[in-house]
Write a protein that holds these residues in place. Structure first.
Motif, short mmCIF file in Angstrom:
data_model
loop_
_atom_site.label_atom_id
_atom_site.label_comp_id
_atom_site.label_asym_id
_atom_site.label_seq_id
_atom_site.Cartn_x
_atom_site.Cartn_y
_atom_site.Cartn_z
N ILE A 140 -11.47 18.36 -7.44
CA ILE A 140 -10.57 17.79 -6.43
C ILE A 140 -9.57 18.85 -5.97
CG2 ILE A 140 -8.65 16.17 -6.09
CD1 ILE A 140 -10.20 14.22 -7.96
N CYS A 141 -8.97 19.55 -6.94
CA CYS A 141 -7.92 20.50 -6.59
C CYS A 141 -8.44 21.73 -5.86
CB CYS A 141 -7.15 20.90 -7.85
SG CYS A 141 -6.08 19.58 -8.47
N TYR A 142 -9.53 22.30 -6.35
CA TYR A 142 -9.97 23.52 -5.65
C TYR A 142 -10.56 23.18 -4.28
CZ TYR A 142 -15.08 23.52 -6.58
OH TYR A 142 -16.42 23.24 -6.61
N THR A 143 -11.15 21.99 -4.14
CA THR A 143 -11.69 21.60 -2.84
C THR A 143 -10.57 21.43 -1.82
OG1 THR A 143 -13.58 20.47 -3.84
CG2 THR A 143 -13.01 19.86 -1.58
N ILE A 144 -9.56 20.68 -2.19
CA ILE A 144 -8.49 20.34 -1.24
C ILE A 144 -7.43 21.43 -1.15
CG2 ILE A 144 -6.73 18.65 -0.64
CD1 ILE A 144 -9.66 17.64 -0.46
N ILE A 145 -7.00 21.97 -2.29
CA ILE A 145 -5.83 22.84 -2.28
C ILE A 145 -6.19 24.27 -1.91
CG2 ILE A 145 -3.91 23.70 -3.66
CD1 ILE A 145 -3.93 21.01 -5.12
N ASP A 146 -7.38 24.76 -2.30
CA ASP A 146 -7.81 26.07 -1.81
C ASP A 146 -7.95 26.04 -0.29
OD1 ASP A 146 -7.90 26.81 -4.44
OD2 ASP A 146 -10.02 27.35 -4.48
N PHE A 147 -8.43 24.92 0.21
CA PHE A 147 -8.56 24.72 1.66
C PHE A 147 -7.18 24.80 2.31
CE2 PHE A 147 -9.60 21.77 5.34
CZ PHE A 147 -10.58 22.57 5.90
N GLU A 148 -6.19 24.17 1.68
CA GLU A 148 -4.81 24.22 2.18
C GLU A 148 -4.28 25.65 2.17
OE1 GLU A 148 -0.48 22.12 1.26
OE2 GLU A 148 -2.12 21.95 -0.19
N ASP A 149 -4.58 26.41 1.10
CA ASP A 149 -4.16 27.81 1.06
C ASP A 149 -4.75 28.60 2.22
OD1 ASP A 149 -2.52 27.61 -1.13
OD2 ASP A 149 -3.94 28.47 -2.55
N GLY A 150 -6.01 28.32 2.53
CA GLY A 150 -6.66 29.00 3.64
C GLY A 150 -5.96 28.74 4.96
N ILE A 151 -5.46 27.52 5.12
CA ILE A 151 -4.71 27.17 6.33
C ILE A 151 -3.37 27.92 6.35
CG2 ILE A 151 -3.61 25.28 7.60
CD1 ILE A 151 -5.67 23.41 6.14
N ASN A 152 -2.66 27.91 5.21
CA ASN A 152 -1.36 28.57 5.13
C ASN A 152 -1.46 30.08 5.35
OD1 ASN A 152 0.22 26.28 4.65
ND2 ASN A 152 -0.22 26.33 2.45
N LEU A 153 -2.60 30.66 4.96
CA LEU A 153 -2.81 32.10 5.13
C LEU A 153 -3.31 32.46 6.52
CD1 LEU A 153 -4.45 32.84 1.67
CD2 LEU A 153 -2.31 33.84 2.50
N GLY A 154 -3.58 31.44 7.33
CA GLY A 154 -4.08 31.70 8.68
C GLY A 154 -5.56 32.03 8.72
N LEU A 155 -6.28 31.79 7.61
CA LEU A 155 -7.71 32.07 7.57
C LEU A 155 -8.53 30.92 8.15
CD1 LEU A 155 -7.88 33.60 3.96
CD2 LEU A 155 -7.92 34.85 6.13
N ILE A 156 -7.91 29.75 8.21
CA ILE A 156 -8.57 28.57 8.77
C ILE A 156 -7.65 27.97 9.83
CG2 ILE A 156 -9.53 26.27 8.30
CD1 ILE A 156 -10.01 27.17 5.42
N ASP A 157 -8.15 27.73 11.01
CA ASP A 157 -7.36 27.15 12.09
C ASP A 157 -6.81 25.79 11.70
OD1 ASP A 157 -6.64 27.15 15.10
OD2 ASP A 157 -7.65 25.22 14.78
N GLU A 158 -5.52 25.58 11.93
CA GLU A 158 -4.85 24.36 11.48
C GLU A 158 -5.48 23.08 12.04
OE1 GLU A 158 -0.73 24.79 12.41
OE2 GLU A 158 -0.37 26.30 10.86
N GLU A 159 -5.64 23.03 13.34
CA GLU A 159 -6.18 21.81 13.94
C GLU A 159 -7.61 21.54 13.49
OE1 GLU A 159 -4.41 19.62 15.61
OE2 GLU A 159 -2.70 20.93 15.24
N TYR A 160 -8.37 22.61 13.36
CA TYR A 160 -9.75 22.52 12.89
C TYR A 160 -9.79 21.96 11.47
CZ TYR A 160 -14.47 24.36 11.81
OH TYR A 160 -15.78 24.51 11.45
N ALA A 161 -8.86 22.46 10.63
CA ALA A 161 -8.81 22.03 9.23
C ALA A 161 -8.36 20.58 9.11
CB ALA A 161 -7.86 22.94 8.46
#
Length: 448
Positions: free
Chosen positions: A254-275
């Motif tokens: 649960i944590c690595y699926t959701i929170i790693d994804f959140e880290d990717g957004i915060n780092l700008g590696l994943i587009d916010e709206e897309y995420a």
């Protein structure tokens, strides 16, 4: 398997049986496990170990420490929710033995807190660096001095097995390591088998291994006390998972699926709206759309969706566990809980994006390569110092190395080459990302 044995409060060295109904309610044995882990130096070192980005300088990206704390919180909720239903189904656990709902939460929380405690620096690339030093590097020279299983421990170095070593290893004046309850040690061990045979089946418990040859007898003692079902006979050791290990695994998932994804957004590696769109797909059946649209800040929307996603997955994981409890107790359930999830497609989509945008990003790969080289170099230094060959025995350099690393000195007294090598690997794995860099700079004279 039965819950009375699986919830054992026994600790290493106990001569009398610990009974749940005789426990002090102000400081329960399973809660003591949590305290011992969180105050350990091995746990503290996780503050400078990679979760997503090695050597990250941003303060909002997770380390192994913050990840482990979050997995523990999720695990506690998951354990309590499941424990409540189990006590309704098996009231004798409460009425006769004294177990409470919170006991299940405490066991899962403690095991989840420790789940990454044996991981090397630089994430999974650190495991591979240690393993490949022995399979492809200078460590190959030790193969003929080791048994097949001992060599397998090294070439497939496993953070889970190293974690069990840290939690249970005897040291001078500290018998039994942290002396955790056997229930917590059982829940901690996701892969209750030795390194060989390697992946003998597609069962989830056979995917990796959970203990080195150096802790084989210790694990057998734990498994026998807990009544874990044997999956192998003869010279090869393997058992069915402790049921609560499925909940520890689910909390981590649960944590690595959701929170790693959140880290990717915060780092700008994943587009916010897309995420946000992908997270909404995961929680679409539970989202309060009016509340969501009141949130004008992207960070607030992300936090709302993250909390909702975690709660949704906790609830479903508990339901899947309870539905399959009989098969789990019989040792006949061989998948992760989320392999049965109705959200499997959405979870896979999120993980796929995380792999492509985060784990395989240029920044991550570049730092993992650097970490790989540094760990290989340090292993070469340490093995030559402890197991010198020829002229190396009189080398002043190797003597200076041993003086600079007092943690390795006790290994000099080991008569076994394997004990020295697994000790070197465990020490190297204990280094933080920053300590690895500092050690490399010290021995090479190169400032990174």
């Amino acid at each position: 398997m039965n819950w009375e044995e699986l919830l054992s409060l026994k600790r290493f060295g106990d001569t009398n049986k610990r009974l749940r109904k005789e426990q002090n309610e102000t400081r329960l044995g399973f809660e003591v496990d949590y305290d011992r882990i969180i105050f350990s130096s091995a746990f503290r070192s996780l503050q400078d170990k990679t979760q997503v980005i090695p050597l990250s300088k941003t303060d909002f990206v997770h380390t192994r420490l913050t990840h482990s704390l979050e997995v523990s919180v999720v695990g506690r909720s998951l354990g309590r929710l499941t424990g409540q239903k189990l006590l309704e189904k098996h009231p004798h656990l409460r009425d006769t033995f004294g177990y409470q709902m919170n006991d299940f939460g405490a066991i899962v929380a403690a095991a989840a807190l420790a789940h990454d405690i044996g991981n090397p620096p630089f994430g999974h690339s650190g495991e591979k660096a240690i393993g490949e030093y022995f399979s492809h590097g200078n460590g190959k020279r030790f193969k003929e001095q080791l048994s097949e299983k001992e060599f397998q421990d090294l070439i497939k170095f496993e953070g889970n097995a190293n974690g069990f070593k840290i939690l249970t290893e005897n040291r001078p004046g500290i018998e039994g390591g942290l002396r955790l309850s056997y229930a917590t040690l059982g829940a901690f061990t996701k892969y209750p088998k030795e390194s060989l045979p390697h992946k003998p089946s597609k069962k989830i418990g056979d995917k990796k291994f959970g203990f080195f040859q150096s802790e084989r007898e210790t694990f057998e003692d734990v498994a026998e006390e807990l009544g874990l079902t044997k999956t192998r006979e003869g010279k090869d050791i393997g058992y069915s998972r402790h049921p609560l290990a499925f909940l520890v695994e689910a909390a981590d998932d649960i944590c690595y699926t959701i929170i790693d994804f959140e880290d990717g957004i915060n780092l700008g590696l994943i587009d916010e709206e897309y995420a946000l769109e992908y997270l909404i797909k995961l929680v679409k059946d539970n989202i309060n759309t009016s509340k969501y649209h009141e949130l004008k800040n992207t960070a607030d929307r992300l936090a709302y969706l993250r909390a909702l996603a975690i709660n949704t997955l906790i609830t479903e994981a508990a339901e899947i566990f309870l539905k399959n409890e009989d098969a789990i107790l019989k040792g006949e359930f061989h998948e992760s809980l989320f392999d049965k999830s109705s959200y499997e497609a959405q979870i896979k989509d999120i993980i796929k994006i995380s792999v492509e945008r985060i784990y395989q990003s240029e920044e991550v790969i570049g730092k993992e390569i650097a970490g790989y080289r540094m760990l290989s170099y340090l292993l070469d230094i340490y093995t030559k110092a402890l197991i010198p060959e020829g002229s190396e025995e009189d080398s002043n350099f190797t003597k200076l190395v041993l003086k600079s690393v007092p943690q390795l000195k006790p290994l000099q007294e080991s008569s076994s080459v394997y004990e020295k090598l697994i000790g070197i690997c465990s020490y190297t794995a204990s280094l933080t990302d920053g300590m690895t860099v500092a050690s490399f700079e010290k021995y090479t004279g190169i400032k990174l």
